[in-house]
Scaffold this motif. Sequence first.
Motif, PDB file in Angstrom:
ATOM      1  N   TYR A   1      40.587  43.435  40.629  1.00 53.98           N
ATOM      2  CA  TYR A   1      41.856  43.622  39.920  1.00 53.98           C
ATOM      3  C   TYR A   1      41.981  45.041  39.371  1.00 53.98           C
ATOM      4  CZ  TYR A   1      43.184  38.743  40.366  1.00 53.98           C
ATOM      5  OH  TYR A   1      43.576  37.523  40.894  1.00 53.98           O
TER       6      TYR A   1
ATOM      7  N   ASN B   1      44.101  37.355  49.492  1.00 55.33           N
ATOM      8  CA  ASN B   1      44.357  38.798  49.498  1.00 55.33           C
ATOM      9  C   ASN B   1      43.086  39.630  49.353  1.00 55.33           C
ATOM     10  OD1 ASN B   1      46.350  40.950  49.465  1.00 55.33           O
ATOM     11  ND2 ASN B   1      45.861  41.237  47.296  1.00 55.33           N
TER      12      ASN B   1
ATOM     13  N   TRP C   1      42.764  39.126  33.496  1.00 52.91           N
ATOM     14  CA  TRP C   1      43.287  38.500  34.709  1.00 52.91           C
ATOM     15  C   TRP C   1      42.943  37.016  34.665  1.00 52.91           C
ATOM     16  CZ3 TRP C   1      39.844  36.044  37.984  1.00 52.91           C
ATOM     17  CH2 TRP C   1      38.490  36.379  37.838  1.00 52.91           C
TER      18      TRP C   1
ATOM     19  N   SER D   1      41.771  45.299  47.383  1.00 54.11           N
ATOM     20  CA  SER D   1      40.696  44.360  47.049  1.00 54.11           C
ATOM     21  C   SER D   1      39.368  44.814  47.632  1.00 54.11           C
ATOM     22  CB  SER D   1      41.045  42.962  47.561  1.00 54.11           C
ATOM     23  OG  SER D   1      42.188  42.447  46.906  1.00 54.11           O
TER      24      SER D   1
ATOM     25  N   VAL E   1      47.979  36.140  46.588  1.00 54.75           N
ATOM     26  CA  VAL E   1      49.323  36.507  46.147  1.00 54.75           C
ATOM     27  C   VAL E   1      50.289  35.393  46.541  1.00 54.75           C
ATOM     28  CG1 VAL E   1      48.948  38.991  46.219  1.00 54.75           C
ATOM     29  CG2 VAL E   1      49.677  37.815  48.282  1.00 54.75           C
TER      30      VAL E   1
ATOM     31  N   PRO F   1      44.440  32.424  40.516  1.00 54.75           N
ATOM     32  CA  PRO F   1      45.742  32.061  41.080  1.00 54.75           C
ATOM     33  C   PRO F   1      46.119  30.633  40.686  1.00 54.75           C
ATOM     34  CG  PRO F   1      44.347  33.079  42.742  1.00 54.75           C
ATOM     35  CD  PRO F   1      43.477  32.803  41.567  1.00 54.75           C
TER      36      PRO F   1
ATOM     37  N   MET G   1      35.544  40.003  40.574  1.00 56.86           N
ATOM     38  CA  MET G   1      37.008  40.023  40.618  1.00 56.86           C
ATOM     39  C   MET G   1      37.588  40.984  39.588  1.00 56.86           C
ATOM     40  SD  MET G   1      37.754  38.239  43.209  1.00 56.86           S
ATOM     41  CE  MET G   1      36.139  38.706  43.918  1.00 56.86           C
TER      42      MET G   1
ATOM     43  N   SER H   1      43.666  41.585  44.374  1.00 57.56           N
ATOM     44  CA  SER H   1      43.785  40.263  43.780  1.00 57.56           C
ATOM     45  C   SER H   1      43.107  39.248  44.681  1.00 57.56           C
ATOM     46  CB  SER H   1      45.253  39.881  43.582  1.00 57.56           C
ATOM     47  OG  SER H   1      45.942  39.887  44.815  1.00 57.56           O
TER      48      SER H   1
END
Length: 426
Positions: free
Chosen positions: A208, A225, A377, A231, A216, A380, A204, A213
């Motif tokens: 990013y 996403n 990052w 991505s 979202v 979510p 990931m 991501s």
Amino acid sequence: MKRKLTTAICVAGMMVSIAACGGGEGGSSDTGADTKELTVWLTVDAQNNWPELVEAADAAVTKKHPGIKIKHEYYGWPDKNAKLDAVLATDKAPDVVEMGNTEMLAYMVKGAFAPVDPAKFDNAGAWLDGLKASVTYEGKTYGVPYYAGGRVANWRKDVFAEVGVKSTPKTYDELTAALDKVQKKQGDKFNAWYQPTRDWYAAMSFVYDAGGSIAVESGGKWKANLSSPESVKGLEEFKNVVDTYMHGDKTKDESDRYIVYGQGKSGMIFAPAWEGATAAAKENDKTGKLAGNVENFVMPGPSGKNLPVFLGGSDLAVPVKSDAQTVAAEWINAFAGSAGQKGLMEKGNLPNNKTDLATLKSDPATAVPATAAESNWFVPMAPGWGQVEKAQILQTMLQSIGTGKQSVEEAAKEADAAIDKVINTE
């Protein structure tokens, strides 16, 4: 120093009505200001590595509240959440509890923690972005960042010196050129870069870095996403790394990466900052060559910027059932505020805020992890994220990509569909 954070879990034993048991919108504003007892749950990291900071926080609170009794309980990471889930279903909740930052979300969703006022905590305006995200849900703050830990690259200086590379790379092109030389010299039984396929934290970071991501948010709803062009670009580069430099078992995760590194089967890893030193420790260094020969550096990204890293760490929260919320907040600030952060940094931790992090960047001994942590990052903050982790959707996708079972596009679309089924569900 090895610290593993367990992933977010469902609060199975928690009563549905827990949010109504105390705290409410005001959180720790005026609840239990005259309490005579405070119970603090921390992990054994504090007990073993910085007990003097716990004592200092106790002293600060005791000075303000003479006669108060402060009790401490310490837990290992694997045990803490089961005990917490059980006690939250009773009226015996602790007043302060340490949480891994990926553990916070499931408890915030269930209403287990009282909201707190960031204005009452030192450096709240400068909290690191990833840590701030971990204590924020639906616009409210439910905890205080405690300390942070990031990821860095670590390589064997001797292996790279043999191919004429004597300084750490500043760009991704410099990195891959050095890795190509090592791979050519060592052959396909050696991992120029040991990058476990199922390591979604690393994968990931590439996503990013490419502008993609995991998911979202729009209009209060989350949507996966991973199949977006950005991505997919990041996943393609992660696949390229695994295909080119990783010649081990492509169904493995990162749990034993430091052990493999210590066995001399790899020239480089991208991992939490402690792993390089742990691999070089006497009990893990099976080659006898790693001690004094491994070096951390900031991981450059394909984008031309530093690769964004997952920012792990711990948070401190006040259970909504605590009847000492005001004093609990005071203890947290005494422990993880300005004075506490200086003590934590002296113990090798990254601070919870950008102001203190800047001071570490100027010290050669801490510049690498501090610089790496600046670009970060986080997962979510969606109500169903715990279900995504529990189902290992990202790991399954990455294994399918790494083993060639599916193309990047196919695996990403399948992962998106699986994520969308649960990400908005509490």
